[in-house]
Design an enzyme around this catalytic site. Structure first.
Site, PDB file in Angstrom:
ATOM      1  CD  GLU A   3      -1.716  -2.348   1.646  1.00 37.15           C
ATOM      2  OE1 GLU A   3      -0.576  -2.529   2.132  1.00 37.15           O
ATOM      3  OE2 GLU A   3      -2.559  -3.258   1.567  1.00 37.15           O
ATOM      4  CG  HIS A  11      -9.562  -6.031   8.656  1.00 40.31           C
ATOM      5  ND1 HIS A  11      -8.462  -6.428   9.378  1.00 40.31           N
ATOM      6  CD2 HIS A  11      -9.292  -6.350   7.365  1.00 40.31           C
ATOM      7  CE1 HIS A  11      -7.575  -6.981   8.563  1.00 40.31           C
ATOM      8  NE2 HIS A  11      -8.041  -6.939   7.337  1.00 40.31           N
TER       9      HIS A  11
END
Lengths: 328, 333
Positions: free
Chosen positions: B65, B134
């Site tokens: 990322e 998450h």
């Protein structure tokens, strides 16, 4: 030295290297006088690296580096006045005084900074290469980093994508032996930075970064490779910075003898000057002329940087967002 | 309410159509991210784009990322308009240096020379039973930073029209979606490729006179449900869908409070230094004399998100809490 360097080219290279050195010597003086503040990372000692690479670039190519960036800016033709005025935080600077030493850019010269976060310029440079390939403009990106940045994780994330997609990028590791005050022996478990692309099938080589001709030769190999669609290439430049990491660093982590030894044995400018006179038979007065010219240019930049006004207070609020919207 | 100009579709489809339309209109727009191409998106938001536009413009990446974000910034500097998909915004924390230091600040640091037309998009906040790492809502994190625009739509029509605006914008835009909303259908989606909505404008989704409820993304759904319950109890709530968090549409919020004299701020994330804190400050600064009650914040609980179903339910703002807050500011509890 190779024989393929013409007199004109040699004089130009000497000019460009000496301009960087004289410019930064003056910048150091201005820092001492309090006219430049904050961070100021000098490139002195490493001039052959950036001038050698620049000599093989084409106008559409893009350049990006970290915070030791004055040399890159002058080498790619940015105006010394604008660079010095940015150092003094004046409106005549490349970023209107809002960037400082580490944050200057030139759309005109395809210089994309000037980045203060160690290693962050490498994914960005990889993205510039992605854009070259996407637009098929024939350009490549030269993305430079120090030996310190070479240990950052995002460098390897970038190597992977650049090789996977065969992006036209040359990664230049300017190994000046110290990441701030930490020697490469203390920071890196392996010091063959040029080999670190092997796992991603990226070729690399180590180059005498104190020698203009050697840098140029290697840069030509690297850029030809990248330009031909073969993907990235790594150049590790064996170089040395004479000054501390930044102006506030007395560099006590190394001996004076070490610095003096390198200056004596490997100085990129002194040795090149000798080469000009003894090998290329360029006359002393021709060289002196260049030196005088540089002196005048630097003094002019200093004067400009002192007289250019500070940015208007209203500039505090400008350039946060762009107003225009693409019309589809 | 049916309008012939608008059709019904899911948020997922609307987002995909928004990207496809902009990619058709502008060759420099491309999508890049993990699983966006051959897998058709981890949440199928980019379904079909690879077939339509090919691998040059729909780019699968390795799971990196930080450098994906940096590569996107570089591509934007280089004249392209990247749409960077984060599989979820939780993973944007790996990339946040490039988003803030490179994308958001470079225009300013360059004295206006550079600019970074890029969209970072993906699902944000809690989904269902995915645990603390998450379920993070990044709204207040990104809304804190000058140089960014932060959009977080609720309906499918807004998602499409605002995503199109984000892609056309010359600035970095953080586009916060919601996984649970992807499958929801709304009948407000325009099929006109020229139809966009301005970033920075809130929408009054339910007009009312007694209390203002501000919310964004999936919390709009809960606020609307709470408003129905409040109505049954004689409290007429006005529900403002913020849609954009930066720049915040302060005018619409203040105007509403001038009418209702009460504000309940609703958000999924933690209370400390959150969007609700900003709402409270806004009221102090711009609507103090109009307030008949202190601002109340309905937020997620100040703990990492638990996994157990009962605890997760307790950690998230529920309709009942919004109803209670509405009653409290009306002194009806």
């Amino acid at each position: 030295m190779v024989n393929s360097i013409s007199q004109n080219e040699a004089l130009q290279a000497y000019h460009d290297m000496l301009l960087i050195r004289r410019f930064e010597e003056r910048a150091a003086q201005l820092y001492g006088m309090g006219l430049i503040a904050g961070f100021c990372h000098l490139y002195i000692g490493q001039e052959a690296v950036v001038v050698g690479i620049q000599s093989v670039l084409k106008p559409q190519d893009t350049i990006i580096t970290a915070y030791r960036d004055h040399g890159h800016m002058l080498a790619c033709g940015m105006d010394p006045r604008g660079v010095m005025a940015e150092l003094t935080g004046r409106v005549g600077g490349y970023s209107k005084g809002k960037g400082g030493s580490m944050h200057m850019f030139s759309r005109e010269k395809n210089f994309f900074g000037g980045h203060g976060i160690v290693g962050a310029q490498i994914p960005i440079g990889t993205g510039l290469a992605f854009a070259h390939k996407y637009k098929e403009d024939g350009g490549i990106c030269v993305a430079s980093m120090g030996d310190g940045a070479a240990n950052q994780g995002q460098v390897y994330e970038s190597y992977n994508m650049a090789s996977l997609w065969k992006l036209p990028v040359v990664y230049v590791i300017e190994n000046n032996r110290y990441g701030m005050g930490t020697s490469i022996e203390r920071s890196s478990a392996g010091d063959t930075y040029y080999e670190r692309g092997k796992g991603w099938k990226i070729p690399g080589e180590k180059v005498d970064g104190m020698n203009y001709a050697n840098v140029k030769e290697a840069a030509l190999r690297a850029t030809t490779h990248a330009r031909s669609g073969k993907g990235p290439y790594i150049l590790e430049m064996d170089t040395y910075r004479y000054r501390g990491h930044s102006m506030s660093d007395p560099a006590k982590y190394r001996s004076k003898e070490e610095v003096e030894h390198i200056k004596e044995q490997r100085d990129p400018i002194d040795h090149f000057r000798t080469y000009l006179t003894s090998e290329l038979k360029i006359k002393e007065n021709e060289i002196k002329e260049i030196e005088e010219k540089i002196k005048a240019v630097v003094l002019d930049a200093v004067e400009f940087s002192k007289t250019s006004p500070e940015p208007d207070p209203s500039e505090l609020y400008t350039d946060v967002l762009k107003e225009e919207i693409a019309v589809s | 309410m049916t309008n012939p100009e608008f059709t019904s579709m899911t948020v997922r489809e609307a987002l995909r159509d928004g990207m496809a339309e902009e990619m058709s209109l502008d060759d420099t727009v491309f999508v890049i991210g993990e699983e966006v191409a051959e897998y058709n998106g981890a949440y199928k938001v980019s379904q079909g784009l690879l077939d339509m536009f090919g691998p040059k413009r729909v780019v699968d990446t390795p799971i990196t990322e930080h450098a994906i974000a940096g590569l996107g910034v570089g591509a934007a500097f280089g004249g392209l308009r990247p749409i960077v998909e984060f599989m979820t915004f939780n993973f944007s924390m790996q990339a946040i240096d490039q988003i803030i230091n490179s994308a958001a600040k470079t225009l300013y640091m360059s004295g206006g020379q550079m600019g970074c037309p890029i969209v970072f998009r993906g699902p944000n906040g809690a989904a269902s039973r995915v645990g603390a790492q998450h379920s993070h809502c990044f709204a207040s994190w990104y809304a804190h930073c000058p140089g960014l625009k932060v959009v977080s739509p609720y309906s499918a029509g807004d998602a499409k029209a605002l995503l199109k605006s984000a892609i056309r914008d010359s600035n970095p835009v953080i586009f916060l979606e919601n996984e649970l909303l992807y499958g929801h259908s709304f009948d407000d989606v325009s099929q006109d490729p020229g139809y966009v909505l301005p970033i920075g404008k809130a929408l009054i989704r339910r007009a009312g006179k007694d209390v203002t409820l501000t919310a964004f993304s999936i919390m709009v759904d809960k606020a609307l449900k709470a408003a129905e319950i409040l109505a049954e109890q004689g409290i007429d709530a006005e529900v403002i869908d913020l849609r954009t968090l930066r720049p915040l549409d302060t005018e619409t919020i203040v105007k509403s409070v001038m009418k209702t004299n009460r504000l309940v701020s609703i958000e999924e994330s933690w209370p400390f230094a959150g969007i609700g804190s900003e709402m409270a400050a806004l009221m102090m600064e711009e609507a103090f004399d109009y307030l008949d009650a202190p601002v109340v914040r309905v937020t997620g609980v100040d703990v990492p998100m638990p996994y157990a179903a009962n605890l997760e339910h307790l950690a998230l703002p529920q309709v009942e809490a919004i109803v209670e807050a509405g009653k409290k500011v009306c002194y009806r509890s």
